[in-house]
Design a protein around this motif. Structure first.
Motif, PDB file in Angstrom:
ATOM      1  N   ARG A 152       0.811  -1.219   0.000  1.00 47.05           N
ATOM      2  CA  ARG A 152       0.000   0.000   0.000  1.00 47.05           C
ATOM      3  C   ARG A 152       0.839   1.262   0.000  1.00 47.05           C
ATOM      4  O   ARG A 152       0.504   2.229  -0.661  1.00 47.05           O
ATOM      5  CB  ARG A 152      -0.916   0.012   1.232  1.00 47.05           C
ATOM      6  CG  ARG A 152      -1.926  -1.082   1.220  1.00 47.05           C
ATOM      7  CD  ARG A 152      -3.103  -0.687   0.391  1.00 47.05           C
ATOM      8  NE  ARG A 152      -3.789  -1.878  -0.081  1.00 47.05           N
ATOM      9  CZ  ARG A 152      -4.928  -1.849  -0.730  1.00 47.05           C
ATOM     10  NH1 ARG A 152      -5.522  -0.716  -0.981  1.00 47.05           N
ATOM     11  NH2 ARG A 152      -5.476  -2.961  -1.151  1.00 47.05           N
TER      12      ARG A 152
ATOM     13  N   GLN B 119      -8.304  -7.451  -2.447  1.00 43.48           N
ATOM     14  CA  GLN B 119      -7.830  -6.103  -2.110  1.00 43.48           C
ATOM     15  C   GLN B 119      -9.033  -5.242  -1.819  1.00 43.48           C
ATOM     16  O   GLN B 119      -9.565  -4.580  -2.712  1.00 43.48           O
ATOM     17  CB  GLN B 119      -7.034  -5.543  -3.289  1.00 43.48           C
ATOM     18  CG  GLN B 119      -5.936  -6.468  -3.724  1.00 43.48           C
ATOM     19  CD  GLN B 119      -4.590  -5.942  -3.302  1.00 43.48           C
ATOM     20  OE1 GLN B 119      -4.480  -5.050  -2.492  1.00 43.48           O
ATOM     21  NE2 GLN B 119      -3.556  -6.501  -3.862  1.00 43.48           N
ATOM     22  N   TYR B 120      -9.426  -5.184  -0.561  1.00 45.57           N
ATOM     23  CA  TYR B 120     -10.782  -4.803  -0.200  1.00 45.57           C
ATOM     24  C   TYR B 120     -11.342  -3.495  -0.766  1.00 45.57           C
ATOM     25  O   TYR B 120     -12.281  -3.564  -1.543  1.00 45.57           O
ATOM     26  CB  TYR B 120     -10.981  -4.907   1.312  1.00 45.57           C
ATOM     27  CG  TYR B 120     -12.165  -4.146   1.799  1.00 45.57           C
ATOM     28  CD1 TYR B 120     -13.436  -4.477   1.329  1.00 45.57           C
ATOM     29  CD2 TYR B 120     -12.044  -3.090   2.676  1.00 45.57           C
ATOM     30  CE1 TYR B 120     -14.542  -3.784   1.741  1.00 45.57           C
ATOM     31  CE2 TYR B 120     -13.148  -2.397   3.084  1.00 45.57           C
ATOM     32  CZ  TYR B 120     -14.390  -2.737   2.611  1.00 45.57           C
ATOM     33  OH  TYR B 120     -15.468  -2.047   3.009  1.00 45.57           O
ATOM     34  N   PRO B 121     -10.793  -2.335  -0.472  1.00 40.86           N
ATOM     35  CA  PRO B 121     -11.590  -1.178  -0.914  1.00 40.86           C
ATOM     36  C   PRO B 121     -11.769  -1.130  -2.431  1.00 40.86           C
ATOM     37  O   PRO B 121     -12.781  -0.659  -2.902  1.00 40.86           O
ATOM     38  CB  PRO B 121     -10.782   0.036  -0.427  1.00 40.86           C
ATOM     39  CG  PRO B 121      -9.844  -0.496   0.567  1.00 40.86           C
ATOM     40  CD  PRO B 121      -9.563  -1.904   0.181  1.00 40.86           C
ATOM     41  N   GLU B 122     -10.780  -1.628  -3.185  1.00 41.33           N
ATOM     42  CA  GLU B 122     -10.925  -1.642  -4.639  1.00 41.33           C
ATOM     43  C   GLU B 122     -11.752  -2.835  -5.085  1.00 41.33           C
ATOM     44  O   GLU B 122     -12.673  -2.708  -5.880  1.00 41.33           O
ATOM     45  CB  GLU B 122      -9.557  -1.687  -5.316  1.00 41.33           C
ATOM     46  CG  GLU B 122      -8.707  -0.445  -5.102  1.00 41.33           C
ATOM     47  CD  GLU B 122      -7.804  -0.560  -3.891  1.00 41.33           C
ATOM     48  OE1 GLU B 122      -7.362  -1.677  -3.599  1.00 41.33           O
ATOM     49  OE2 GLU B 122      -7.561   0.459  -3.214  1.00 41.33           O
ATOM     50  N   GLU B 123     -11.378  -4.017  -4.607  1.00 41.51           N
ATOM     51  CA  GLU B 123     -12.141  -5.212  -4.955  1.00 41.51           C
ATOM     52  C   GLU B 123     -13.144  -5.490  -3.846  1.00 41.51           C
ATOM     53  O   GLU B 123     -12.819  -5.311  -2.675  1.00 41.51           O
ATOM     54  CB  GLU B 123     -11.207  -6.431  -5.025  1.00 41.51           C
ATOM     55  CG  GLU B 123     -10.379  -6.546  -6.253  1.00 41.51           C
ATOM     56  CD  GLU B 123      -9.455  -7.742  -6.120  1.00 41.51           C
ATOM     57  OE1 GLU B 123      -9.956  -8.857  -5.919  1.00 41.51           O
ATOM     58  OE2 GLU B 123      -8.231  -7.558  -6.162  1.00 41.51           O
ATOM     59  N   ARG B 124     -14.325  -5.934  -4.236  1.00 40.75           N
ATOM     60  CA  ARG B 124     -15.330  -6.236  -3.225  1.00 40.75           C
ATOM     61  C   ARG B 124     -15.546  -7.738  -3.179  1.00 40.75           C
ATOM     62  O   ARG B 124     -15.632  -8.375  -4.220  1.00 40.75           O
ATOM     63  CB  ARG B 124     -16.653  -5.550  -3.574  1.00 40.75           C
ATOM     64  CG  ARG B 124     -16.545  -4.049  -3.607  1.00 40.75           C
ATOM     65  CD  ARG B 124     -16.320  -3.561  -2.221  1.00 40.75           C
ATOM     66  NE  ARG B 124     -15.975  -2.152  -2.208  1.00 40.75           N
ATOM     67  CZ  ARG B 124     -16.502  -1.288  -1.353  1.00 40.75           C
ATOM     68  NH1 ARG B 124     -17.386  -1.696  -0.465  1.00 40.75           N
ATOM     69  NH2 ARG B 124     -16.128  -0.048  -1.366  1.00 40.75           N
TER      70      ARG B 124
END
Lengths: 317, 171
Positions: free
Chosen positions: A44, B23-28
């Protein structure tokens, strides 16, 4: 005058490079471990998560630097510095490329062995000075482990010395012009690699800091920058052992097409990656298994290798 | 020795496998419709509140996070005067949904309920009510219940016979 400036530039350049490599290895290890566990790791902060190093450093620097009241204060403070200093000193004799070394010492290999033995003091003193039973057990284990593994670490290198006819690391690299020593000294290579892993107390030989039983072993009581120094020392140790494997067994800077430094870096990186792969794979052995493996397997193999090499060198005349 | 090399190789080839991380906020992540997330109160097809304030959900709740008070309008239809769910206590077990006789209380596949203040996690009725019917379409409790309620007398519900004068059944 000009010569002095060059030496200074070289020395401090190598020092800066090593310290940044030590920091970057934290990132590299986490990314590689993640890669081998079907995860991403830190990705990140900055490109590919590279700035994670900076963030980690800031965190470590700003943590409370606490000395427990029951600790032996002066020794407690000095212990983490020892491992970093001796590891950095060992790098003085490593030839990175022709002419690119801090010092061209004719007993370079002995110097390295001496310095890596001094590294034990760091761990043993840290364990003792912490005044905690877990740390003490970690320190004791580390001393025993180092005693056992130091023996055949030196012995495994004597084959290389016999064949090259010199303790000077630059001479040893030059002696590998035709064949790398990994071919005639294969057993020496294996034994040195195992001893190197034990020497840097990396997994699976990380019994001095076994998290599951000793909390964190010798550095349980350390925090902040002192803990960071132990970490730096460990990563520098990995780099040192990888460099030495590359220099002693894989021909150091030797190789076609690419510039010498690139060959050295590629070979060193290969072994750093191997160190991390071994960490990702192997579980920690029991303590008696570790000692038995050292004395009953590695030591005889190193001795036999020494005998065979001696005979070979004698016959060749 | 060979087993060590084999396991090293196994771990090494893992790097070519697909990574399991989302990749949480981008991928749900895919959340199935029956996923137990944020609790809502639904309405019947006429747009009225389904909840009849029977207190079964608050009785079923193992952490006592549901509070409500019953009231009755002029037509005899029951409704909650207030309905409050404290989501800082809720464990999303779904027992309230199981207990509800009118499909009023439902759990939805939404978990992004982060708040900076703990008291913002206490949802009142206006926060819980949605304008639609949720997971169960076309169901209205008062249309199938044999209860006399505003405009609908006994025996006028769906699938219901006219009430019988029991005295006429006497031999």
């Amino acid at each position: 005058m000009n010569e002095t400036v060059m030496v200074l530039i070289r020395t401090f350049g190598i020092l800066a490079a090593l310290l940044s490599v030590g920091g970057l290895l934290i990132w590299l290890e986490r990314r590689l471990l993640a890669l081998w566990q079907e995860r991403y790791g830190p990705n990140r902060v900055g490109p590919f998560g590279l700035l994670q190093v900076v963030v980690d450093m800031v965190k470590v620097l700003f943590k409370e630097d606490w000395v427990p009241p029951f600790a032996d204060r002066p020794v407690f403070v000095v212990a983490p510095a020892i491992i970093v200093i001796v590891t950095l000193l060992s790098f003085a004799v490593v030839p990175f490329a022709p002419g690119l070394a801090v010092i061209d010492l004719n007993i370079g290999l002995l110097f390295f062995l001496g310095m890596s033995s001094l590294g034990v003091y760091s761990v043993a003193l840290a364990g003792w000075a912490s005044g905690s039973k877990y740390s003490l057990i970690g320190g004791l284990r580390s001393s025993a482990q180092m005693l056992a593994y130091e023996v055949f670490m030196g012995l495994s290198l004597m084959g290389v010395v016999m064949q090259a006819g010199s303790f000077d690391l630059a001479r040893i690299v030059e002696a590998q012009q035709d064949t790398w020593f990994i071919v005639p000294q294969f057993f020496g290579f294996i034994v040195f690699l195992i001893a190197g892993i034990a020497e840097t107390h990396r997994l699976p030989f990380d019994l001095p800091e076994a998290e599951s039983e000793l909390v964190a072993g010798f550095h349980s009581e350390y925090s902040g920058l002192k803990f960071g120094l132990f970490f730096l020392g460990e990563y520098l140790g990995i780099t040192l052992i990888s460099s030495l494997v590359a220099v002693l067994f894989l021909g150091g800077w030797q190789g076609p097409w690419l510039p010498p430094l690139a060959w050295y870096l590629a070979k060193t990186f290969l072994f750093i990656a191997l160190f991390i792969l071994i960490r990702a794979t192997l579980p920690r052995p029991r303590y008696d298994q570790l000692m038995a493996f050292g004395w009953k397997v590695c030591l005889p193999v190193a001795l036999l290798n020494l005998l065979a090499t001696g005979a070979f060198v004698l016959l060749k005349g | 020795m060979l087993s060590i090399l084999k396991s090293l190789w196994t771990v090494l080839v893992t790097m070519f496998r697909k990574r399991v991380t989302i990749q949480y906020p981008e991928e749900r992540p895919y959340l199935p419709p029956r996923w137990r997330g944020r609790i809502i109160l639904s309405r019947d097809p006429d747009g009225k509140e389904r909840c009849v304030a029977c207190h079964l959900c608050s009785a079923a709740c193992p952490v006592d996070c549901i509070a409500l008070q019953a009231a009755e309008d002029e037509t005899g239809r029951r409704y909650p005067a207030f309905f409050r769910i404290n989501f800082s206590r809720c464990i999303f077990c779904g027992y309230c949904e199981e207990a509800c006789p009118t499909y009023a209380i439902q759990l939805t596949p939404d978990f992004e309920m982060g708040e900076y203040l703990r008291k913002n996690l206490v949802y009142e009725k206006e926060n819980l009510l949605i304008s639609g019917q949720g997971k169960y379409h076309g169901y209205s409790f008062y249309r199938v219940a044999g209860l006399a309620v505003g405009g609908k007398d006994k025996g006028e519900a769906q699938n219901e016979e006219k009430p019988v004068d029991v005295k006429s059944l006497l031999p």
